[in-house]
Enzyme design. Structure first.
Site, PDB file in Angstrom:
ATOM      1  N   LYS A 111      -4.105   0.179  -4.711  1.00  0.00           N
ATOM      2  CA  LYS A 111      -3.747  -0.621  -5.877  1.00  0.00           C
ATOM      3  C   LYS A 111      -4.978  -1.088  -6.653  1.00  0.00           C
ATOM      4  CE  LYS A 111       0.771  -0.997  -4.787  1.00  0.00           C
ATOM      5  NZ  LYS A 111       0.959  -0.247  -3.526  1.00  0.00           N
TER       6      LYS A 111
HETATM    7  C1  LIG Z   1       1.978   0.449  -3.014  1.00  0.00           C
HETATM    8  C2  LIG Z   1       1.706   1.201  -1.767  1.00  0.00           C
HETATM    9  C3  LIG Z   1       2.371   2.415  -1.476  1.00  0.00           C
HETATM   10  C4  LIG Z   1       3.431   2.982  -2.379  1.00  0.00           C
HETATM   11  O1  LIG Z   1       2.906   3.396  -3.609  1.00  0.00           O
HETATM   12  P1  LIG Z   1       3.875   3.596  -4.891  1.00  0.00           P
HETATM   13  O2  LIG Z   1       2.972   3.829  -6.027  1.00  0.00           O
HETATM   14  O3  LIG Z   1       4.637   2.321  -5.012  1.00  0.00           O
HETATM   15  O4  LIG Z   1       4.756   4.743  -4.573  1.00  0.00           O
HETATM   16  C5  LIG Z   1       2.010   3.091  -0.333  1.00  0.00           C
HETATM   17  N1  LIG Z   1       1.093   2.589   0.520  1.00  0.00           N
HETATM   18  C6  LIG Z   1       0.454   1.429   0.286  1.00  0.00           C
HETATM   19  C7  LIG Z   1      -0.539   0.942   1.274  1.00  0.00           C
HETATM   20  C8  LIG Z   1       0.727   0.696  -0.861  1.00  0.00           C
HETATM   21  O5  LIG Z   1       0.101  -0.452  -1.092  1.00  0.00           O
END
Ligand SMILES: *Cc1c(COP(=O)(O)O)cnc(C)c1O
Length: 491
Positions: A111
């Site tokens: 993120k």
């Molecule tokens: C947000 C997240 C996901 C999922 O990603 P999306 O973009 O929502 O599909 C997978 N793994 C981790 C560690 C995340 O923080």
């Protein structure tokens, strides 16, 4: 000038800046750029490019109304000295597959890629007088990454809502320790979907109420968060060419642990921009509404919700799927609107067989339950001395499956978080137990494996935390009102 449009109405048009500032379209749709494939990425020059250069080329295409200077400044401010690996998104070889490590940013989940850049892009788009109130629903990682990205940004105020019992100890500790006068982390009694639904409602209802304020979203429904994620697919490809795994223009497969469908959609954008991706593999956990959709064409959220060991993927409404429906139907906004209306009223929709077979040529989808996730962590650690977090591990079974089906095509698994963000699950997977508190569990994990814990997760527990009082989801809107009033008062 290229314009963004709503997935539900091609007449609702905005420049990229405006799309980033407002987050979602007034009709509830998401912003998309038609004709994504018009301006392919110059693959011929990929080998000479730094992460920064790749980011610049990708963002120029996706956010065409920003000037070169604005993009360059934003990218430098987002990534210079913030990541603990010089390659930003390094690819590691594990046995006969590859792992793209996306956890070297300030909060150790992918993120950070979007949420370090989004505030910079917003800053470039704001008038001097204007303020933005950012809202985000989080299943854990968005919260800490958004707080880290927006903390201290002038003219901006950030609030994240997280499910009281739906995040890991480290995630909660991160959210409650990253604070400043412009940040708020609020627990709600409910799950991620409740939080996300309410945030969307608040955004839709209040968007045009006040002209000196913009309410916006830091979720991956914001195009300013999605666009930066397209970059690391190119960066990964470049590393595979550089280390001799492939020749330029050879195909690769990416396996992506998926929740809200943002990360894997970014891979689809990379493909539209010309990256030779043979297949995108969507890996789910026990909440496998997406796996069922890609296999049957029926999206049905009327099903039990599971809390799994991969909480950031505990999602039943994968918002960004709406963007894929737009592209895969060649921009049929009326159809997208109809499907999304059905989803809102009945929790279910079905696509036609034509669309389904189109989807299946681009994507493969499967899932791993908690037991399979834990045994993947153990197997990969014991056989190859590589430690995966539970989200990353949810993709391992799919990696092995697509390798069998495509023995000659390299497979890259996206690693979405550091194993130390989910120490209890990882330690459980390795030795069948963990310590009472997250700090000593992480210390145990480090001494067991000799794999280094990120520095700022080591010192996380020494910091003071904010008090936390969970609220009902019905109270979210009132809380946002109050935050806005306080923001005006302090301005
Ligand atoms: C947000 C997240 C996901 C999922 O990603 P999306 O973009 O929502 O599909 C997978 N793994 C981790 C560690 C995340 O923080």
């Amino acid at each position: 000038m290229y314009k963004y449009i709503s997935t539900r109405n091609a007449n609702l048009k905005l420049p990229a800046r405006q799309a980033i500032l407002t987050g979602v379209s007034t009709d509830g749709g998401l912003f998309v750029l038609p004709n994504l494939d018009d301006q392919p990425f110059p693959l011929d020059y990929l080998m000479e490019q730094s992460y920064f250069d790749i980011a610049f080329q990708v963002l120029k295409r996706l956010l065409p109304d920003f000037s070169d200077i604005e993009l360059a400044t934003s990218i430098h401010q987002a990534y210079d000295h913030k990541f603990d690996n010089p390659q930003i998104a390094p690819v590691k070889k594990v046995d006969d597959f590859h792992v793209l490590e996306l956890f070297h940013g300030p909060t150790h989940a992918f993120k950070d890629f979007g949420l370090q850049l989004l505030p910079q892009l917003m800053q470039m788009s704001l008038d001097r007088q204007h303020r933005v109130i950012i809202l985000a629903a989080t299943s854990g990682d968005t919260g800490s990454a958004a707080l880290a990205g927006f903390k201290g940004q002038p003219q901006m105020n950030i609030t994240v809502f997280y499910p009281e019992h739906g995040v890991s100890s480290v995630q909660k500790q991160q959210m409650l320790t990253i604070y400043g006068p412009n940040t708020h982390a609020i627990a709600i009694r409910g799950n991620f979907d409740d939080a996300q639904h309410e945030v969307k409602q608040i955004l839709n209802n209040q968007q045009s109420a006040n002209t000196s304020y913009t309410l916006s979203s830091a979720n991956s429904i914001n195009i300013g968060r999605l666009a930066p994620q397209v970059v690391y697919y190119f960066a990964a490809y470049q590393q595979l060419v550089a280390n001799g795994t492939i020749q330029m223009n050879d195909s690769v497969i990416f396996t992506v642990p998926t929740g809200n469908f943002g990360d894997v959609l970014a891979g689809y954008y990379a493909k539209k921009l010309g990256l030779p991706i043979q297949k995108l593999v969507v890996a789910c956990n026990a909440n496998h509404v997406l796996a069922d959709f890609f296999n049957t064409g029926i999206y049905d959220r009327n099903r039990p919700f599971f809390k799994t060991v991969a909480p950031s993927m505990d999602i039943q409404i994968a918002s960004n799927l709406e963007r894929l429906l737009y592209y895969i139907s060649d921009g049929d906004t009326a159809m997208v609107k109809d499907l999304m209306d059905q989803l809102a009223t009945t929790g279910r929709y079905q696509i036609n067989t034509d669309l389904l077979s189109k989807l299946q040529t681009e994507f493969t989808c499967g899932f791993s339950d908690d037991t399979q996730i834990k045994s993947a962590i153990k197997e990969v650690y014991e056989k190859y001395n590589y430690l995966m977090d539970p989200h990353t591990a949810s993709g391992y079974r799919m990696v092995r499956q697509v390798q069998k089906e495509n023995p000659d095509i390299p497979v890259v698994l996206l690693s979405t978080a550091s194993p130390y963000k989910f120490g209890a699950t990882v330690t459980d997977a390795l030795i069948g137990e963990h310590r009472d508190n997250a700090q000593s569990t992480n210390n145990l994990l480090q001494s067991l494996t000799n794999i280094k814990m990120p520095q700022n997760l080591m010192t996380l527990w020494d910091q003071p935390i904010q008090p936390m009082h969970p609220i009902d989801k019905d109270a979210m809107s009132a809380v946002v009102q109050k935050i806005m009033q306080e923001d005006i008062a302090h301005d």
